[in-house]
Design a protein around this motif. Sequence first.
Motif, PDB file in Angstrom:
ATOM      1  N   PHE A  40     -13.841  -5.366   4.196  1.00 51.28           N
ATOM      2  CA  PHE A  40     -13.186  -5.434   2.969  1.00 51.28           C
ATOM      3  C   PHE A  40     -11.576  -4.959   3.313  1.00 51.28           C
ATOM      4  O   PHE A  40     -11.545  -4.033   4.256  1.00 51.28           O
ATOM      5  N   VAL A  41     -10.828  -5.360   2.388  1.00 49.01           N
ATOM      6  CA  VAL A  41      -9.466  -4.876   2.600  1.00 49.01           C
ATOM      7  C   VAL A  41      -9.113  -4.096   1.115  1.00 49.01           C
ATOM      8  O   VAL A  41      -9.347  -4.451   0.256  1.00 49.01           O
ATOM      9  N   LEU A  42      -8.327  -3.032   1.535  1.00 47.55           N
ATOM     10  CA  LEU A  42      -7.592  -2.128   0.479  1.00 47.55           C
ATOM     11  C   LEU A  42      -6.256  -2.418   0.527  1.00 47.55           C
ATOM     12  O   LEU A  42      -5.687  -2.425   1.458  1.00 47.55           O
ATOM     13  N   ALA A  43      -5.855  -3.148  -0.433  1.00 45.03           N
ATOM     14  CA  ALA A  43      -4.395  -3.587  -0.716  1.00 45.03           C
ATOM     15  C   ALA A  43      -3.692  -2.371  -1.674  1.00 45.03           C
ATOM     16  O   ALA A  43      -3.596  -2.841  -2.855  1.00 45.03           O
ATOM     17  N   PRO A  44      -3.037  -1.433  -1.329  1.00 40.53           N
ATOM     18  CA  PRO A  44      -2.713  -0.367  -2.315  1.00 40.53           C
ATOM     19  C   PRO A  44      -1.126  -0.493  -2.498  1.00 40.53           C
ATOM     20  O   PRO A  44      -0.328  -1.100  -1.799  1.00 40.53           O
ATOM     21  N   LYS A  45      -0.789  -0.138  -3.686  1.00 42.15           N
ATOM     22  CA  LYS A  45       0.473   0.127  -4.061  1.00 42.15           C
ATOM     23  C   LYS A  45       1.192   1.273  -3.177  1.00 42.15           C
ATOM     24  O   LYS A  45       0.394   2.115  -2.881  1.00 42.15           O
ATOM     25  N   HIS A  46       2.446   0.788  -2.514  1.00 38.09           N
ATOM     26  CA  HIS A  46       2.918   2.111  -1.510  1.00 38.09           C
ATOM     27  C   HIS A  46       4.217   2.870  -2.139  1.00 38.09           C
ATOM     28  O   HIS A  46       5.251   2.235  -2.340  1.00 38.09           O
ATOM     29  N   TYR A  47       3.759   3.842  -2.732  1.00 42.46           N
ATOM     30  CA  TYR A  47       4.811   4.630  -3.464  1.00 42.46           C
ATOM     31  C   TYR A  47       5.239   6.050  -2.837  1.00 42.46           C
ATOM     32  O   TYR A  47       6.565   6.496  -2.880  1.00 42.46           O
ATOM     33  N   SER A  48       4.523   6.487  -1.920  1.00 39.73           N
ATOM     34  CA  SER A  48       4.759   7.546  -1.150  1.00 39.73           C
ATOM     35  C   SER A  48       4.085   7.848   0.501  1.00 39.73           C
ATOM     36  O   SER A  48       2.969   6.968   0.689  1.00 39.73           O
ATOM     37  N   ARG A  49       4.619   8.481   1.016  1.00 39.27           N
ATOM     38  CA  ARG A  49       3.885   8.792   2.452  1.00 39.27           C
ATOM     39  C   ARG A  49       2.695   9.618   2.341  1.00 39.27           C
ATOM     40  O   ARG A  49       1.894   9.553   3.235  1.00 39.27           O
ATOM     41  N   TRP A  50       2.351  10.055   1.137  1.00 37.15           N
ATOM     42  CA  TRP A  50       1.159  10.640   0.924  1.00 37.15           C
ATOM     43  C   TRP A  50       0.143   9.704   0.559  1.00 37.15           C
ATOM     44  O   TRP A  50      -1.131  10.000   0.746  1.00 37.15           O
ATOM     45  N   ASP A  51       0.311   8.457   0.186  1.00 35.00           N
ATOM     46  CA  ASP A  51      -0.715   7.377  -0.003  1.00 35.00           C
ATOM     47  C   ASP A  51      -1.559   7.291   1.094  1.00 35.00           C
ATOM     48  O   ASP A  51      -3.120   7.358   0.600  1.00 35.00           O
ATOM     49  N   PRO A  52      -1.496   7.098   2.456  1.00 31.48           N
ATOM     50  CA  PRO A  52      -2.614   7.058   3.346  1.00 31.48           C
ATOM     51  C   PRO A  52      -3.550   8.133   3.366  1.00 31.48           C
ATOM     52  O   PRO A  52      -4.681   8.138   3.488  1.00 31.48           O
ATOM     53  N   VAL A  53      -2.848   9.505   3.138  1.00 29.32           N
ATOM     54  CA  VAL A  53      -3.715  10.883   3.140  1.00 29.32           C
ATOM     55  C   VAL A  53      -4.763  10.625   1.861  1.00 29.32           C
ATOM     56  O   VAL A  53      -5.831  11.112   2.145  1.00 29.32           O
ATOM     57  N   ILE A  54      -4.321  10.185   0.572  1.00 30.42           N
ATOM     58  CA  ILE A  54      -5.086  10.291  -0.522  1.00 30.42           C
ATOM     59  C   ILE A  54      -6.086   9.227  -0.229  1.00 30.42           C
ATOM     60  O   ILE A  54      -7.408   9.313  -0.473  1.00 30.42           O
ATOM     61  N   LEU A  55      -5.808   8.286   0.454  1.00 34.02           N
ATOM     62  CA  LEU A  55      -6.704   6.925   0.448  1.00 34.02           C
ATOM     63  C   LEU A  55      -7.856   7.164   1.461  1.00 34.02           C
ATOM     64  O   LEU A  55      -8.961   6.504   1.199  1.00 34.02           O
ATOM     65  N   ALA A  56      -7.742   8.116   2.266  1.00 36.50           N
ATOM     66  CA  ALA A  56      -8.880   8.601   2.724  1.00 36.50           C
ATOM     67  C   ALA A  56     -10.023   9.157   2.229  1.00 36.50           C
ATOM     68  O   ALA A  56     -11.207   9.347   2.648  1.00 36.50           O
ATOM     69  N   LEU A  57      -9.709   9.584   0.972  1.00 39.72           N
ATOM     70  CA  LEU A  57     -10.821  10.079   0.134  1.00 39.72           C
ATOM     71  C   LEU A  57     -11.685   8.936  -0.713  1.00 39.72           C
ATOM     72  O   LEU A  57     -12.596   9.418  -1.128  1.00 39.72           O
ATOM     73  N   VAL A  58     -11.148   7.732  -0.680  1.00 37.94           N
ATOM     74  CA  VAL A  58     -12.010   6.741  -1.472  1.00 37.94           C
ATOM     75  C   VAL A  58     -13.205   6.217  -0.939  1.00 37.94           C
ATOM     76  O   VAL A  58     -13.999   5.592  -1.881  1.00 37.94           O
ATOM     77  N   TRP A  59     -13.521   6.130   0.298  1.00 33.28           N
ATOM     78  CA  TRP A  59     -14.514   5.637   0.950  1.00 33.28           C
ATOM     79  C   TRP A  59     -15.491   6.788   1.887  1.00 33.28           C
ATOM     80  O   TRP A  59     -14.578   7.895   2.230  1.00 33.28           O
ATOM     81  N   PHE A  60     -16.731   6.771   2.307  1.00 33.77           N
ATOM     82  CA  PHE A  60     -17.406   7.647   2.845  1.00 33.77           C
ATOM     83  C   PHE A  60     -17.110   7.754   4.242  1.00 33.77           C
ATOM     84  O   PHE A  60     -17.868   8.362   4.982  1.00 33.77           O
ATOM     85  N   ARG A  61     -16.413   6.666   4.949  1.00 35.61           N
ATOM     86  CA  ARG A  61     -16.343   6.628   6.421  1.00 35.61           C
ATOM     87  C   ARG A  61     -15.097   6.399   6.485  1.00 35.61           C
ATOM     88  O   ARG A  61     -14.171   6.184   5.764  1.00 35.61           O
ATOM     89  N   PRO A  62     -14.585   6.529   7.925  1.00 36.98           N
ATOM     90  CA  PRO A  62     -13.075   6.533   8.102  1.00 36.98           C
ATOM     91  C   PRO A  62     -12.675   5.096   7.817  1.00 36.98           C
ATOM     92  O   PRO A  62     -13.377   4.043   8.026  1.00 36.98           O
ATOM     93  N   LEU A  63     -11.302   4.767   7.599  1.00 35.77           N
ATOM     94  CA  LEU A  63     -10.602   3.727   7.451  1.00 35.77           C
ATOM     95  C   LEU A  63      -9.896   3.261   8.414  1.00 35.77           C
ATOM     96  O   LEU A  63      -9.329   4.276   8.981  1.00 35.77           O
ATOM     97  N   ARG A  64      -9.674   1.904   8.713  1.00 34.65           N
ATOM     98  CA  ARG A  64      -8.379   1.416   9.709  1.00 34.65           C
ATOM     99  C   ARG A  64      -7.030   1.285   9.034  1.00 34.65           C
ATOM    100  O   ARG A  64      -7.313   0.777   7.721  1.00 34.65           O
ATOM    101  N   PHE A  65      -6.245   1.523   9.441  1.00 38.10           N
ATOM    102  CA  PHE A  65      -4.803   1.406   8.750  1.00 38.10           C
ATOM    103  C   PHE A  65      -3.886   0.496   9.765  1.00 38.10           C
ATOM    104  O   PHE A  65      -3.753   0.768  10.814  1.00 38.10           O
ATOM    105  N   MET A  66      -3.301  -0.304   9.043  1.00 41.84           N
ATOM    106  CA  MET A  66      -2.175  -1.128   9.776  1.00 41.84           C
ATOM    107  C   MET A  66      -0.775  -0.182   9.223  1.00 41.84           C
ATOM    108  O   MET A  66      -0.431  -0.118   8.198  1.00 41.84           O
ATOM    109  N   THR A  67      -0.130   0.241  10.400  1.00 42.65           N
ATOM    110  CA  THR A  67       0.859   1.201   9.832  1.00 42.65           C
ATOM    111  C   THR A  67       2.091   0.858  10.689  1.00 42.65           C
ATOM    112  O   THR A  67       2.394   0.449  11.827  1.00 42.65           O
ATOM    113  N   ASN A  68       3.332   1.132   9.628  1.00 49.61           N
ATOM    114  CA  ASN A  68       4.581   0.765  10.347  1.00 49.61           C
ATOM    115  C   ASN A  68       4.765   1.530  11.608  1.00 49.61           C
ATOM    116  O   ASN A  68       4.476   2.831  11.853  1.00 49.61           O
ATOM    117  N   ALA A  69       5.225   0.567  12.807  1.00 50.92           N
ATOM    118  CA  ALA A  69       5.441   1.263  14.186  1.00 50.92           C
ATOM    119  C   ALA A  69       6.422   2.579  14.073  1.00 50.92           C
ATOM    120  O   ALA A  69       6.223   3.385  14.993  1.00 50.92           O
TER     121      ALA A  69
END
Length: 220
Positions: free
Chosen positions: A50-79
Amino acid sequence: MAEQNTSQTTSRIVPWLYWGLWPFHRLLLWFYFAKITIVGREQLPKEGGFVLAPKHYSRWDPVILALVWFRPLRFMTNAIEFRGVQGWFIRRLGAFSINLNRPQASSLRHALEILKTGQPLVLFPEGGIERELPVRPLKPGLARLVLQAQGDRPIPIFPVGIVYTPCPQFRCRVSVYIAPPLWVERNGCDRQPLKQRAQQLTEELHKALLDAVTQAAQVD
């Protein structure tokens, strides 16, 4: 491991590092933020891509998103984030890089591979941090990627609203609202050209993400 300046992009999650950092991650968020509320987490599939498509408001966003699922997530991240100590860590915690100005084919192929093998992927559809607009106009890259990854099992896209009250700062409150998924028809079920289907899905995602941000602002 996300590699830059090569023809191939891959990613990995180092289990001992990820789970070793997990309690410190939770402690950091508990200390820094006054409250984090997540609504809609029960909708996420227990298995399958599945895909999580979040609003991007802060550099904290990926850190907080790690809480939403019980397993590690993959992130496409700015180089540009793959530098120094931070780069060393995120390469080993499931992130892989993409050049937002000139997206490399290897990054897109790797994202397709992640989805086709039934893994969850986080893609910020705005392409970068946006604080002036509730949601900036979206490009069709995410929609095109999901359409190309469709197989026998449709891939749901979950718009995610993230709101910091009053703003991303020490002891602020964070509200995360995971909206109902957008479901994409399988390849071959729609006679529209890929470009048109991607544009239509992008418009639907923009509307759903705007609504998710509104709902997140109303979370207590």
